[in-house]
Write a protein that holds these residues in place. Sequence first.
Motif, PDB file in Angstrom:
ATOM      1  N   ASN A  63       0.838  -1.197   0.000  1.00 26.82           N
ATOM      2  CA  ASN A  63       0.000   0.000   0.000  1.00 26.82           C
ATOM      3  C   ASN A  63       0.876   1.251   0.000  1.00 26.82           C
ATOM      4  O   ASN A  63       1.930   1.265   0.633  1.00 26.82           O
ATOM      5  CB  ASN A  63      -0.917   0.031   1.230  1.00 26.82           C
ATOM      6  CG  ASN A  63      -2.156  -0.803   1.047  1.00 26.82           C
ATOM      7  OD1 ASN A  63      -2.848  -0.681   0.048  1.00 26.82           O
ATOM      8  ND2 ASN A  63      -2.448  -1.647   2.018  1.00 26.82           N
ATOM      9  N   PRO A  64       0.426   2.319  -0.686  1.00 26.07           N
ATOM     10  CA  PRO A  64       1.201   3.560  -0.675  1.00 26.07           C
ATOM     11  C   PRO A  64       1.109   4.263   0.678  1.00 26.07           C
ATOM     12  O   PRO A  64       0.101   4.139   1.377  1.00 26.07           O
ATOM     13  CB  PRO A  64       0.537   4.401  -1.772  1.00 26.07           C
ATOM     14  CG  PRO A  64      -0.852   3.867  -1.870  1.00 26.07           C
ATOM     15  CD  PRO A  64      -0.765   2.403  -1.518  1.00 26.07           C
ATOM     16  N   LEU A  65       2.157   4.975   1.041  1.00 28.76           N
ATOM     17  CA  LEU A  65       2.174   5.732   2.294  1.00 28.76           C
ATOM     18  C   LEU A  65       1.635   7.131   2.010  1.00 28.76           C
ATOM     19  O   LEU A  65       2.376   8.046   1.691  1.00 28.76           O
ATOM     20  CB  LEU A  65       3.594   5.804   2.861  1.00 28.76           C
ATOM     21  CG  LEU A  65       3.737   6.488   4.224  1.00 28.76           C
ATOM     22  CD1 LEU A  65       2.984   5.724   5.291  1.00 28.76           C
ATOM     23  CD2 LEU A  65       5.193   6.612   4.608  1.00 28.76           C
ATOM     24  N   GLU A  66       0.309   7.266   2.088  1.00 28.89           N
ATOM     25  CA  GLU A  66      -0.342   8.545   1.829  1.00 28.89           C
ATOM     26  C   GLU A  66      -0.788   9.192   3.124  1.00 28.89           C
ATOM     27  O   GLU A  66      -0.630  10.381   3.314  1.00 28.89           O
ATOM     28  CB  GLU A  66      -1.516   8.353   0.875  1.00 28.89           C
ATOM     29  CG  GLU A  66      -1.058   7.889  -0.502  1.00 28.89           C
ATOM     30  CD  GLU A  66      -2.196   7.507  -1.420  1.00 28.89           C
ATOM     31  OE1 GLU A  66      -3.349   7.378  -0.949  1.00 28.89           O
ATOM     32  OE2 GLU A  66      -1.933   7.314  -2.627  1.00 28.89           O
ATOM     33  N   TYR A  67      -1.387   8.422   4.023  1.00 24.51           N
ATOM     34  CA  TYR A  67      -1.800   8.908   5.338  1.00 24.51           C
ATOM     35  C   TYR A  67      -0.637   8.692   6.292  1.00 24.51           C
ATOM     36  O   TYR A  67       0.027   7.662   6.250  1.00 24.51           O
ATOM     37  CB  TYR A  67      -3.031   8.128   5.818  1.00 24.51           C
ATOM     38  CG  TYR A  67      -3.362   8.359   7.269  1.00 24.51           C
ATOM     39  CD1 TYR A  67      -4.037   9.506   7.661  1.00 24.51           C
ATOM     40  CD2 TYR A  67      -2.983   7.453   8.242  1.00 24.51           C
ATOM     41  CE1 TYR A  67      -4.330   9.732   8.993  1.00 24.51           C
ATOM     42  CE2 TYR A  67      -3.279   7.669   9.571  1.00 24.51           C
ATOM     43  CZ  TYR A  67      -3.948   8.801   9.943  1.00 24.51           C
ATOM     44  OH  TYR A  67      -4.238   9.030  11.272  1.00 24.51           O
ATOM     45  N   GLU A  68      -0.357   9.676   7.170  1.00 26.88           N
ATOM     46  CA  GLU A  68       0.707   9.540   8.165  1.00 26.88           C
ATOM     47  C   GLU A  68       0.239  10.069   9.507  1.00 26.88           C
ATOM     48  O   GLU A  68      -0.538  11.018   9.559  1.00 26.88           O
ATOM     49  CB  GLU A  68       1.958  10.301   7.722  1.00 26.88           C
ATOM     50  CG  GLU A  68       2.559   9.757   6.437  1.00 26.88           C
ATOM     51  CD  GLU A  68       3.844  10.453   6.044  1.00 26.88           C
ATOM     52  OE1 GLU A  68       4.620  10.824   6.940  1.00 26.88           O
ATOM     53  OE2 GLU A  68       4.061  10.626   4.832  1.00 26.88           O
TER      54      GLU A  68
END
Length: 109
Positions: A63-68
């Motif tokens: 999964n892409p790291l979009e939310y942090e």
Amino acid sequence: MPVEKMSWEEALDHCRVHHNDFGSVVSETENLLALSEVQAQGVDRVWIGLRYLVDRWLWVDGNPLEYEAWTMGGGQDQECPLWKRCGALTNEGLWENRDCQEELNFICY
């Protein structure tokens, strides 16, 4: 979530053998769901499927790291960690980078 504690790598292997994969927290909603698991277990933090590889943080399931949701003050150690290259979720709903050899509870999906 297992009761036993494991290193990040051991937890990853356990999740992939006994469940689907290591937990990724790709949205605020998923972060809140994972946080409820942490709080229900009464622990300070759990491993999640976040790892620093090459030059960036990645979810091991692709999964892409979009939310942090990093803790404040992570600074250089978080941006380019030398030792703390594995991600954990705290009982406050924030992410920390930790030493991968540390033994923590963990979340599988």
